[in-house]
Scaffold this active site. Structure first.
Site, PDB file in Angstrom:
ATOM      1  N   ILE A 337      19.393 -21.404 -10.872  1.00  0.00           N
ATOM      2  CA  ILE A 337      20.382 -21.311 -11.754  1.00  0.00           C
ATOM      3  C   ILE A 337      20.209 -20.019 -12.713  1.00  0.00           C
ATOM      4  O   ILE A 337      21.232 -19.483 -13.114  1.00  0.00           O
ATOM      5  CB  ILE A 337      20.730 -22.680 -12.628  1.00  0.00           C
ATOM      6  CG1 ILE A 337      21.136 -23.610 -12.080  1.00  0.00           C
ATOM      7  CG2 ILE A 337      21.381 -22.277 -13.925  1.00  0.00           C
ATOM      8  CD1 ILE A 337      21.100 -25.163 -12.386  1.00  0.00           C
ATOM      9  N   GLU A 363      -4.052 -37.532  -8.958  1.00  0.00           N
ATOM     10  CA  GLU A 363      -3.774 -39.073  -8.996  1.00  0.00           C
ATOM     11  C   GLU A 363      -3.135 -39.487  -7.941  1.00  0.00           C
ATOM     12  O   GLU A 363      -2.443 -40.569  -8.084  1.00  0.00           O
ATOM     13  CB  GLU A 363      -3.278 -39.248 -10.309  1.00  0.00           C
ATOM     14  CG  GLU A 363      -4.202 -38.822 -11.537  1.00  0.00           C
ATOM     15  CD  GLU A 363      -3.710 -39.389 -12.855  1.00  0.00           C
ATOM     16  OE1 GLU A 363      -3.349 -40.563 -12.912  1.00  0.00           O
ATOM     17  OE2 GLU A 363      -3.706 -38.698 -13.774  1.00  0.00           O
TER      18      GLU A 363
END
Length: 380
Positions: A337, A363
């Protein structure tokens, strides 16, 4: 299950949002360029209680749950993923492991220091030879009288460069596999703890990540955290909860990409009208808004379940998987954009994109989350 925030949570959200806008947003680009978060901002975060999110009040912390943590993490990550990552490793990994497994003496010794921001916490599980296969670690801990002797290497240790307290996992029964791993608390300055140089990373650059070398590192017998050979089990439980904060971080980054893109779409014109008036841009923004909201709701569901002590492992994996990949998509759309401007460092969306990618890796990678979710399907 009520997904609306209470008045107290709204007040907490507004406090975190105001702080992030005033004290983090104006400096995040510089911190990224210099690959460092100033100690002064860490001190300010400590004053707000954000270094003691989960730490019980009797140890000087806030005693918050996952819902409060997710609110805070989203607001901080909205402007700087690296600052949010620093808070995540400190609160959801190091402190959370001590809260879960440490004995009363260890909690009284370490948690107040972590809560007050006297030192940062780091959590050392990953190694050069094992990432997703965390149980394959090779660091060893051998009991020599009343002293544990640690040898090995750790890698990708967030906060490791500045940390004062480390929770480190090592094999105590080599033939035991995952059931032969224990956790230990190690203080900075302990002989044999060698802190490497900061990694030169793609994103999350302001958050320090280092390797650690353990060379005949000797610590007292009482530095064992939790029960012998149960450190890996505790670590997996810590990661389950940590995925909720990573999800909130991803939502914050995705929201940042959306809000910056929406603002830009009204400022920039193309073919004689604002970008927002072009249907193709509207569709991109609509998709971003839909996915950010969906990610927030998934995160909040996992947080509420965790706070109620209900099973939340799969929900945390679903939230972490969806939000991390959502954040990357949102950031890529934001760059599109912004056009050429989005590809420069003059606008924050390129930094958001670099930061967001880590959320798909850290994680528990996206592949690991899919494995967790798929295994749950076998129970149907």
């Amino acid at each position: 299950m009520d997904f609306e925030l209470s008045d107290d949570l709204i007040a907490l959200q507004e406090m975190a949002r105001k702080f992030a806008a005033e004290h983090i947003a104006p400096h995040a680009r510089q911190w990224d360029r210099e690959a460092d978060i100033p100690r002064s901002i860490v001190a300010k975060l400590a004053e707000l209680g954000f270094l003691g999110i989960f730490i019980p009040t009797e140890y000087g912390g806030c005693g918050f749950g996952d819902t409060e943590a997710s609110v805070i993490m989203e607001e901080i990550a909205r402007h700087c993923g690296a600052t949010a990552l620093m808070l995540d490793a400190h609160n959801a990994l190091c402190s959370a492991h001590l809260i879960r497994a440490a004995n009363d003496q260890q909690k009284a010794k370490y948690l107040p220091r972590l809560a007050k921001g006297e030192c940062l916490g780091a959590w050392a599980l990953s190694e050069p030879g094992c990432g997703s296969d965390a149980a394959a670690l090779s660091t060893t801990a051998v009991l020599d009288g009343n002293t544990w002797v640690l040898n090995g290497a750790k890698q990708w240790i967030t906060n490791g460069y500045y940390a004062g307290i480390y929770v480190i996992t090592a094999k105590t029964t080599p033939e035991g596999g995952p059931k032969g791993i224990s956790a230990f608390v190690v203080e900075r300055g302990t002989p044999g703890l060698i802190i490497g140089n900061k990694e030169d990373k793609l994103g999350m650059r302001a958050s320090d990540t280092v390797p650690l070398m353990l060379e005949n590192l000797r610590i007292p017998k009482e530095n064992l955290v939790g029960k012998l050979n149960e450190g890996f089990v505790d670590a997996m439980k810590v990661l389950e909860r940590g995925r909720i904060t990573i999800s909130a971080m991803s939502v914050g980054l995705g929201r940042g990409a959306l809000e910056e893109s929406l603002k830009y779409s009204f400022q920039r014109t193309a073919f004689g009208k604002p970008l927002f008036d072009h249907q193709s841009i509207q569709f991109m923004l609509a998709d971003m808004s839909m996915e950010v909201d969906a990610g927030r709701l998934l995160t909040r569901k996992a947080a509420i379940l965790s706070d109620r002590n209900l099973p939340s492992n799969v929900d945390a994996s679903i939230a972490k998987l969806f939000t991390s990949e959502m954040a990357t998509r949102a950031c890529m759309n934001a760059i599109q954009i912004h056009g050429g401007n989005g590809y420069t460092k003059d606008f924050p969306v390129e930094r958001y994109m670099r930061d967001a990618k880590l959320c798909e890796i850290g994680e528990g990678s996206s592949q690991i989350q899919r494995m967790i979710i798929a295994r749950q399907l076998l129970e149907f």
